[in-house]
Structures are given as C-alpha cells and as structure tokens.
Design an enzyme around this catalytic site. Structure first.
Site, PDB file in Angstrom:
ATOM      1  N   TYR A  21     -17.605   5.049  12.628  1.00  0.00           N
ATOM      2  CA  TYR A  21     -16.403   4.508  12.540  1.00  0.00           C
ATOM      3  C   TYR A  21     -16.108   3.484  13.429  1.00  0.00           C
ATOM      4  O   TYR A  21     -16.026   2.316  13.279  1.00  0.00           O
ATOM      5  CB  TYR A  21     -15.464   5.724  12.118  1.00  0.00           C
ATOM      6  CG  TYR A  21     -14.100   5.162  11.548  1.00  0.00           C
ATOM      7  CD1 TYR A  21     -13.794   5.310  10.219  1.00  0.00           C
ATOM      8  CD2 TYR A  21     -13.390   4.659  12.407  1.00  0.00           C
ATOM      9  CE1 TYR A  21     -12.827   4.984   9.658  1.00  0.00           C
ATOM     10  CE2 TYR A  21     -12.027   3.875  11.900  1.00  0.00           C
ATOM     11  CZ  TYR A  21     -11.782   4.267  10.548  1.00  0.00           C
ATOM     12  OH  TYR A  21     -10.544   3.729   9.968  1.00  0.00           O
ATOM     13  N   GLY A  80       0.968  -1.316   0.062  1.00  0.00           N
ATOM     14  CA  GLY A  80       0.006  -0.035   0.234  1.00  0.00           C
ATOM     15  C   GLY A  80       0.734   1.205   0.037  1.00  0.00           C
ATOM     16  O   GLY A  80       0.692   2.208   0.976  1.00  0.00           O
ATOM     17  N   ALA A  81       2.058   1.191  -1.043  1.00  0.00           N
ATOM     18  CA  ALA A  81       3.056   2.308  -0.650  1.00  0.00           C
ATOM     19  C   ALA A  81       2.606   3.384  -1.765  1.00  0.00           C
ATOM     20  O   ALA A  81       3.591   4.482  -1.759  1.00  0.00           O
ATOM     21  CB  ALA A  81       4.257   1.333  -1.227  1.00  0.00           C
ATOM     22  N   SER A  82       1.450   3.433  -2.561  1.00  0.00           N
ATOM     23  CA  SER A  82       1.270   4.306  -3.548  1.00  0.00           C
ATOM     24  C   SER A  82       0.806   5.619  -3.269  1.00  0.00           C
ATOM     25  O   SER A  82       0.637   6.696  -3.859  1.00  0.00           O
ATOM     26  CB  SER A  82       0.785   3.956  -4.950  1.00  0.00           C
ATOM     27  OG  SER A  82      -0.331   3.112  -4.501  1.00  0.00           O
TER      28      SER A  82
HETATM   29  P1  NAD Z   1      -4.945   5.733   0.681  1.00  0.00           P
HETATM   30  O1  NAD Z   1      -6.094   5.590   0.039  1.00  0.00           O
HETATM   31  O2  NAD Z   1      -4.095   6.926   0.769  1.00  0.00           O
HETATM   32  O3  NAD Z   1      -3.948   4.489  -0.052  1.00  0.00           O
HETATM   33  C1  NAD Z   1      -4.402   3.465   0.087  1.00  0.00           C
HETATM   34  C2  NAD Z   1      -3.152   2.481  -0.301  1.00  0.00           C
HETATM   35  O4  NAD Z   1      -3.516   1.138  -0.638  1.00  0.00           O
HETATM   36  C3  NAD Z   1      -2.691   2.853  -2.020  1.00  0.00           C
HETATM   37  O5  NAD Z   1      -1.597   2.677  -1.993  1.00  0.00           O
HETATM   38  C4  NAD Z   1      -3.592   1.764  -2.788  1.00  0.00           C
HETATM   39  O6  NAD Z   1      -2.822   1.528  -3.860  1.00  0.00           O
HETATM   40  C5  NAD Z   1      -3.374   0.470  -1.784  1.00  0.00           C
HETATM   41  N1  NAD Z   1      -4.257  -0.548  -2.246  1.00  0.00           N
HETATM   42  C6  NAD Z   1      -5.661  -0.403  -2.291  1.00  0.00           C
HETATM   43  N2  NAD Z   1      -6.184  -1.489  -2.547  1.00  0.00           N
HETATM   44  C7  NAD Z   1      -5.109  -2.363  -2.838  1.00  0.00           C
HETATM   45  C8  NAD Z   1      -5.025  -3.628  -3.374  1.00  0.00           C
HETATM   46  N3  NAD Z   1      -5.965  -4.650  -3.722  1.00  0.00           N
HETATM   47  N4  NAD Z   1      -3.704  -4.430  -3.515  1.00  0.00           N
HETATM   48  C9  NAD Z   1      -2.601  -3.317  -3.427  1.00  0.00           C
HETATM   49  N5  NAD Z   1      -2.693  -2.086  -2.687  1.00  0.00           N
HETATM   50  C10 NAD Z   1      -3.822  -1.545  -2.795  1.00  0.00           C
HETATM   51  O7  NAD Z   1      -5.293   5.239   2.105  1.00  0.00           O
HETATM   52  P2  NAD Z   1      -4.742   5.800   3.653  1.00  0.00           P
HETATM   53  O8  NAD Z   1      -5.851   6.774   4.249  1.00  0.00           O
HETATM   54  O9  NAD Z   1      -3.219   6.217   3.486  1.00  0.00           O
HETATM   55  O10 NAD Z   1      -4.882   4.562   4.554  1.00  0.00           O
HETATM   56  C11 NAD Z   1      -3.821   3.382   4.757  1.00  0.00           C
HETATM   57  C12 NAD Z   1      -4.098   2.949   5.994  1.00  0.00           C
HETATM   58  O11 NAD Z   1      -4.100   3.805   7.028  1.00  0.00           O
HETATM   59  C13 NAD Z   1      -5.313   2.257   6.143  1.00  0.00           C
HETATM   60  O12 NAD Z   1      -5.595   1.035   6.853  1.00  0.00           O
HETATM   61  C14 NAD Z   1      -6.438   3.152   7.017  1.00  0.00           C
HETATM   62  O13 NAD Z   1      -7.634   2.778   7.499  1.00  0.00           O
HETATM   63  C15 NAD Z   1      -5.452   3.812   7.821  1.00  0.00           C
HETATM   64  N6  NAD Z   1      -5.830   4.901   8.482  1.00  0.00           N
HETATM   65  C16 NAD Z   1      -6.167   6.031   7.798  1.00  0.00           C
HETATM   66  C17 NAD Z   1      -6.569   7.359   8.485  1.00  0.00           C
HETATM   67  C18 NAD Z   1      -6.933   8.633   7.509  1.00  0.00           C
HETATM   68  O14 NAD Z   1      -7.595   9.396   8.290  1.00  0.00           O
HETATM   69  N7  NAD Z   1      -6.776   8.573   6.404  1.00  0.00           N
HETATM   70  C19 NAD Z   1      -6.499   7.499   9.895  1.00  0.00           C
HETATM   71  C20 NAD Z   1      -5.988   6.351  10.731  1.00  0.00           C
HETATM   72  C21 NAD Z   1      -5.506   5.056   9.829  1.00  0.00           C
END
Ligand code: NAD
Length: 391
Positions: free
Chosen positions: A234, A47-49
């Site tokens: 949530y 999930g690096a992108s």
């Molecule tokens: P984001 O949408 O910015 O990034 C998600 C990443 O997951 C992307 O790199 C995407 O390519 C990858 N991804 C999605 N489906 C995929 C698949 N099937 N295979 C491979 N890669 C896949 O999301 P984010 O907000 O950075 O969330 C990342 C984590 O952090 C999640 O677990 C989220 O619940 C958690 N989180 C987010 C927040 C917030 O407010 N954004 C707060 C606390 C925790």
C-alpha cells in the site's frame, strides 16, 4: 424480486434498497446523538454515495445543518438488476434530508469529466451561490483524461520487488497467500493519474475560476498510511505513490487558495472495510485483526465515527489544527497507536489458518461489508419481494 447478497471475489454485485436506506438512517441517528457541530453551511462532496464521502455528507447535513450537493458515480436499477448501493444511499440521503428540512441535491456522473464539473458548477451557481467546504473522497479504478480521452487504470502493486503475503477471503474465512508482481513505471504513472491529486486540484481550480469559493473556503481529501504488514503493497506501492501525490497537491491547492484565505488539508483516515478497500490484497486480513484489537480496546470506529471526530475534534473544533510533521490531520491515530499495532502484529504471527475465526474479527468484517450494500440491517424484511427500482 427477492434480493440476497451476490458476491464474487470480495465484490458485492448487488444491493438492497431498504437496507441501504436503513444504513443511511443509522448513520444519521449516530450523528444526531452526538449534538451539533459548528461546520460550514454550503458543502460539496465529490464521492458522496459511499464510505467516507457519504459519512462526511451526513455529518455536514445532520451535524452542521448544511446544504449539500453530493456527487457519486452510480448505476440505477434495471428490470432484473438492483441499483448499486451508492445509488440507493444517495436517494435515501436526500429523502432523509428533505424530511429534516435540509437542502440537498444529488448528481450522478463521472467526477473526472469536464461535463460533470460544468454540471456541478451550474448547480452550485443555482442552488448555493458559493461553497465553503469541499470534501474530495473518490476511490476509482480508472479515469478518462478529460483533455486527451486516454484511459488510465490504477493498480495495487508493490514498487521495486514483488510482494507475497497472507490474505483472507472474508466471506469464507479461508486464508490464502497472494503474490503481487512489482508495478511497472507505466502502471505507477497511471495509478497516480487516477488516485493522485490532479483531479482534486482541477475541481478546486475550476470552482475558483468560476468565483464559487467563499472567503475562508476549506477542502479536505483522504489519505492512508497503515501498518508494516500492508506497507510494501500500500503505502510504498503504486497506490501509496498516488496518495503521496495527493498529499503534495494540497500544497499546490493552498497556493491558489491563498488570495481567498482558503485551505486544503489532508486527513489520514483509519483502515475500514468499504467497497474500495475490500479488494486490496492483504488488507482484509489486516483489517480483520485490527477490528478485533480495536473492538477489544473499545477503540473501534466506522466511517461515520471517523467523520464525526474529523469534524468535531479537528476541522471545526474552534481550536488550532493539530497536524503531523507533514501537515496532515491524523484520525488514524487510534489505529496507529503503538499498543494496537503491537497486538495486531502478535496476532498476525500467530494465525495459522484454522483459528482465523477466533483470532480475527472475520464476522465483524463480513457484517460491515454486507451493511455497505444494505444487507443484514436490523428491521429490514429481507424475505419481502421488492422492486429494485423502489426508493
Ligand atoms: P468507497 O468505494 O466507499 O467510495 C468511493 C466513492 O467514490 C463513491 O461515492 C463512488 O461513487 C465515488 N466514485 C468513484 N469513481 C467515481 C467517479 N469517476 N466519479 C464520481 N464519483 C466516483 O471508498 P472509500 O473507502 O470511502 O474511499 C474514499 C477515499 O478515502 C479514498 O480516497 C480512499 O483512498 C480514502 N481512504 C479509504 C480508507 C479505507 O480503509 N477505506 C482509509 C483511508 C483513506
């Protein structure tokens, strides 16, 4: 073509290649300005992108001089459509890493599939031999079960009773009301399948079975708790059930890691507007108020500031880990501060619609959302015709 943001229901359906590159560079500059961090050297980010995973990879590479493998699930450009932001981010990251003499490899594929796991295993064997650190940062709407082929979808719904709350369209600034019906048992089960900890466990188990985890291996996954205003939807809702499952899976992962003295940790992160969180009802309004309060108190952080703090104050500080009573790292500590939550709550009660722009940081939220897609970055000429396949 000329690329301007195209947004539908808080989803941006295009991205700007040069803007994404500038956005990655800005994060790198921030990390470089903070000095070195004694982190592990061989790192895999699932999930690096985008969002937190991208920021973690940047901190590992530019803060700790680590070799990184980054997995995302992104779409390349076509003749008349831009690539997704994450596609450009991954490219930009590798370009910058190469310039800095850092080893970096990208993979694009579905993290939930057996094929992608095998591809990553192969890449780790060829490039890194073993890994010391795995960041698991997936936010996905669906998952295809690799064993059965069944498709599971996640929903963001309350449990037990319906939920009505105010929300904001942060692009127009319009306040509205949303009602979400209670999730069915089946919807909860499917959400846990997608966003719970099963896949994180499978990743660690697969890498362990292939003997690719170095002694003292560490893995971290991200959770969220949040405020009373989003709690019913949530933390106490279907997605919260998945997060509780993720947190519980850390214990099971710790058991399989004990022979190599490895560790699985949960970091509870701050609420931020990312591609994933922008579509959660009520959350954008809460985040717009939170941004205002945290900026006023000089406590505001984005993904990159959060990840730097996670690495330098917690994971690799050299000090014993400071965990909450449930064994989690809390980098949502500023968000959850009593004075911050009290002020957010006061503002929430005061908002009546017209004054939303004065009271909440709608502008900041919109700007950050657009930056995640490469728009509004200083120094980028958005009036220039470009080929979306550039970069
Ligand atoms: P984001 O949408 O910015 O990034 C998600 C990443 O997951 C992307 O790199 C995407 O390519 C990858 N991804 C999605 N489906 C995929 C698949 N099937 N295979 C491979 N890669 C896949 O999301 P984010 O907000 O950075 O969330 C990342 C984590 O952090 C999640 O677990 C989220 O619940 C958690 N989180 C987010 C927040 C917030 O407010 N954004 C707060 C606390 C925790």
């Amino acid at each position: 073509m000329l690329i301007a943001p195209r947004i539908r229901s808080n989803i941006c359906i295009n991205a700007h290649p040069m803007g994404c590159e500038a956005q990655v560079q800005a994060q790198i500059r921030y990390v470089n300005s903070r000095g070195p961090i004694a982190g592990p050297k061989r790192v895999l980010v699932v999930g690096a992108s985008n969002g937190y995973g991208l920021a973690a990879r940047i901190v590992s590479a530019f803060g700790s001089a680590s070799a990184t493998i980054g997995l995302g699930f992104e779409k390349p450009a076509t003749a008349n459509r831009t690539a997704t932001a994450g596609w450009y981010n991954n490219r930009a990251f590798r370009k910058e890493a190469e310039k800095a003499g850092l080893a970096a490899w990208n993979l694009n594929g579905d993290a939930f599939s057996l094929q992608t796991k095998s591809d990553v295993v192969q890449m780790v064997k060829e490039k890194l031999n073993r890994i010391d650190f795995l960041v698991y940062s997936i936010a996905a709407p669906r998952r295809i079960d690799p064993e059965t082929g069944q498709i599971y979808s996640s929903v963001i719904k309350p449990i037990g009773q319906s939920f009505t709350a105010r929300t904001v369209d942060f692009l127009t600034g319009e306040i509205g009301t949303i009602t979400a019906d209670a999730a069915t048992e089946e919807e909860i089960r499917q959400t846990v399948k997608v966003m719970g900890g099963e896949d994180w466990f499978m990743w660690v188990d697969k890498l362990r079975a292939e003997d690719l985890l170095a002694p003292g291996f560490l893995t971290v996954a991200f959770s969220y708790i949040g405020s009373d205003y989003t709690r019913a939807l949530y933390r106490d809702g279907s997605i919260g059930a998945a997060k509780k499952d993720l947190e519980k899976k850390a214990e099971e992962i710790n058991q399989i890691l004990s022979p190599i003295n490895g560790k699985a940790l949960i970091s509870v992160n701050k609420a931020l507007i990312t591609r994933a969180s922008a579509v959660i009802p009520a959350v954008p309004l809460y985040i717009a108020l939170l941004y205002r309060v945290m900026k006023d108190k000089d406590l505001h952080e984005g993904c990159i500031e959060q990840m730097v703090r996670l690495y330098s104050d917690h994971l690799f500080s050299g000090k014993p880990l400071a965990l909450d009573k449930n064994g989690r790292i809390r980098i949502d500590d500023y968000e959850m501060r009593e004075d911050v939550q009290r002020t957010v709550s006061d503002l929430w009660e005061r908002i009546d619609g017209d004054d939303i722009r004065e009271i909440a940081d709608i502008k900041g939220l919109r700007a950050e959302f657009l930056r995640h897609h490469g728009f509004g970055m200083p120094g980028v000429d958005y009036s220039r015709e470009i080929d979306p396949g550039d970069l």
